[in-house]
Write an enzyme that holds these catalytic residues in place. Structure first.
Site, PDB file in Angstrom:
ATOM      1  N   ASP A  70      61.490 -23.464  28.814  1.00  0.00           N
ATOM      2  CA  ASP A  70      60.933 -24.778  29.127  1.00  0.00           C
ATOM      3  C   ASP A  70      61.090 -25.118  30.611  1.00  0.00           C
ATOM      4  O   ASP A  70      61.903 -24.540  31.324  1.00  0.00           O
ATOM      5  CB  ASP A  70      61.643 -25.864  28.318  1.00  0.00           C
ATOM      6  CG  ASP A  70      61.237 -25.897  26.863  1.00  0.00           C
ATOM      7  OD1 ASP A  70      60.656 -24.908  26.387  1.00  0.00           O
ATOM      8  OD2 ASP A  70      61.513 -26.908  26.198  1.00  0.00           O
ATOM      9  N   HIS A 122      65.647 -22.405  29.099  1.00  0.00           N
ATOM     10  CA  HIS A 122      64.969 -23.072  30.204  1.00  0.00           C
ATOM     11  C   HIS A 122      64.900 -22.210  31.454  1.00  0.00           C
ATOM     12  O   HIS A 122      65.820 -21.437  31.724  1.00  0.00           O
ATOM     13  CB  HIS A 122      65.698 -24.376  30.575  1.00  0.00           C
ATOM     14  CG  HIS A 122      65.651 -25.423  29.521  1.00  0.00           C
ATOM     15  ND1 HIS A 122      66.455 -25.381  28.397  1.00  0.00           N
ATOM     16  CD2 HIS A 122      64.898 -26.547  29.405  1.00  0.00           C
ATOM     17  CE1 HIS A 122      66.193 -26.439  27.639  1.00  0.00           C
ATOM     18  NE2 HIS A 122      65.251 -27.152  28.225  1.00  0.00           N
TER      19      HIS A 122
END
Length: 355
Positions: free
Chosen positions: A83, A259
């Protein structure tokens, strides 16, 4: 484009947003109250709107929206997702840039040309277009992570539409794609937001395993009561690996939240990837759910987890992977009038910039 990293102001009067607002079938959008707190202290215990933040609900309570994609159906499969990209620091310095792209993408390429789902923030694409293009060109599957990364249930309907629209628009302009997939920042989604996303052409993808890498204190997270150490995040991932090795994890595969956000998250991702690859069939979350066409542009076709993988040039290759059934592509969306309007608006906006 709106100001980066901020919720779109004046969305209800934005000339780009008004046509979409007028085209959405609001009778199919639940009248859920805009949330003011993620604690859920005043939210009904019956969870009438399938609010993920409240109790992890992933099966909408309105029948025309499919469940969120939250797992890989086949045991031993790892849905790889990152992400908050494309990762860059601003202002750019030599020290910061060592962790910015193409660091992670180079690592993925060097380790079996590993593919992942990359959930891009629209305003970050604006800041790092070359990094976003690298992600797409390397064959990763790009999904929307909104324009500015807000808690979506705290926004008005017009603001929700604007977050989706500007993210989709910049991806069309910079990458030439219109994703059918999105992930809510913080996982904050309910049936009101899902319904708007669905009518705008996107299905919701969540996760069932959280590395908590986003909360490792370091260059992006201040030390404090809520922050965790790198060792804590490392132990979390190690526990999953041990469970798999000991035969305790054999019901279904997983979609894992990671992430491309900071040196801490990149360090964790690069440390664990080779180990994950040894213990799991590692692939994008869309692939393990048999989604071969994650974009509205039909020329993009990706390998899936099945008896046959389809390459981007249309050829087929046999793969040694369990078959999970027929492709789920049709379950994402079928073309509809609203999506056609959105694509036309995006195309017009892109053309205006180009000329």
């Amino acid at each position: 484009y709106p100001e980066p990293n901020k919720v779109v102001t004046g969305a209800s009067s934005d000339p780009n947003i008004i046509p979409i607002m007028n085209s959405i079938d609001w009778s199919k959008v639940p009248n859920a109250t805009v949330t003011t707190s993620t604690s859920g202290s005043t939210y009904p215990s019956t969870d009438p709107y399938c609010w993920w933040t409240y109790n992890g609900c992933t099966t909408p309570k309105i029948d025309y929206i499919p469940p969120d994609i939250s797992i890989c159906p086949v045991a031993g499969t790892w849905g790889l997702t990152y992400d908050d990209g494309p990762m860059y620091y601003y202002p750019v310095t030599a020290e910061n840039s060592q962790w910015a792209e193409p660091n992670l993408y180079d690592f993925l390429l060097a380790h079996n040309n590993q593919k992942a789902n990359l959930f891009y923030i629209g305003s970050k694409i604006e800041g790092a277009p070359a990094a976003a293009q690298r992600g797409l060109n390397d064959g990763h599957v790009i999904c929307s992570h909104t324009w500015s990364h807000p808690s979506m249930t705290t926004l008005t309907n017009a603001e929700v539409v604007a977050e989706f629209y500007y993210s989709q628009r910049i991806m069309k302009e910079i990458l030439g794609i219109t994703p059918k997939c999105w992930r809510p920042p913080y996982g904050d989604v309910d049936d009101r937001v899902r319904a708007i996303a669905w009518q705008m052409g996107m299905r919701t993808i969540i996760w069932d395993q959280d590395t908590n890498d986003w909360n490792i204190y370091g260059d992006q997270v201040a030390a404090g009561p809520g922050a965790i150490t790198y060792a804590t995040a490392n132990n979390t991932v190690n526990g999953w690996i041990v469970n798999r090795e000991e035969g305790k994890d054999n019901v279904h595969g997983h979609i894992t939240l990671e992430h491309e956000l900071s040196n801490s998250t990149i360090t964790l991702a690069e440390f664990w990837l080779p180990i994950i690859q040894k213990n799991y069939q590692t692939m994008p979350a869309t692939a393990c759910n048999n989604i071969a066409q994650p974009y509205w542009e039909e020329s993009f076709v990706y390998p899936i987890q099945g008896s046959v993988a389809v390459s981007t040039n249309g050829s087929t290759t046999s793969v040694n992977a369990p078959t999970t059934g027929s492709s789920n592509d049709a379950h994402i969306n079928s073309p509809n009038r609203l999506n056609a309007i959105i694509l036309a608006l995006v195309a017009a906006a892109v053309a205006a910039v180009a000329f």
